[in-house]
Design an enzyme around this catalytic site. Sequence first.
Site: not given
Ligand code: ZN
Length: 189
Positions: A114-115, A118, A124
């Site tokens: 997830h990170e 980014h 998000d």
């Molecule tokens: Zn996030």
Amino acid sequence: MASRISRTLVAMLATAGATLGVTLANPSPASAAMTICYNTSQAPSYASIANQAATIWNNATSNLTLTANCGTNLRIYQITGGGSYAVRTSLGNGRVYIDTQQAAQYSPLRIMTHEIGHILGLPDNYNGNCAILMSGGSAGTSCTNPYPSSAEASRVTSLFAGTRSTERGADSGSTVFQDSWPAALAPVS
Ligand SMILES: [Zn+2]
């Protein structure tokens, strides 16, 4: 039996080709995968997790190659408390912070992919859907899915289409992505 032999033969030929230094003809820089070098020297507990996350992103996209410790496009840190987050300085560049306490509640691999998402340009998307990687902690601690959806993967591929380097300064400034993983309630004792 015959197919096993032919498969073995193919493998032997491939090995022979590699030994002889045979390379693909006409390598095209325009279509080459972009390499994003990540560094885990500040996240020793999560080096293996980072490698797994890199493999997931490499398989999900068609023009990216995340490679360990060849440079510092992406620095990964482990911290204690405060929450996991990402700082994207430009597309493909930045820092990821993994909160060890949070990684004990949520899937550390899902947090990592997830990170990194980014850093690869995704925002998000807190819709509570475990099938969506960028839903982060909104899908709950029971959600361990570390894979981007096909739409998320396609978005990253399109963001990197046509880019040939990961030089800094392509974006207007750093973007911080915080609070993706809300603290879980303490277990009732
Ligand atoms: Zn996030």
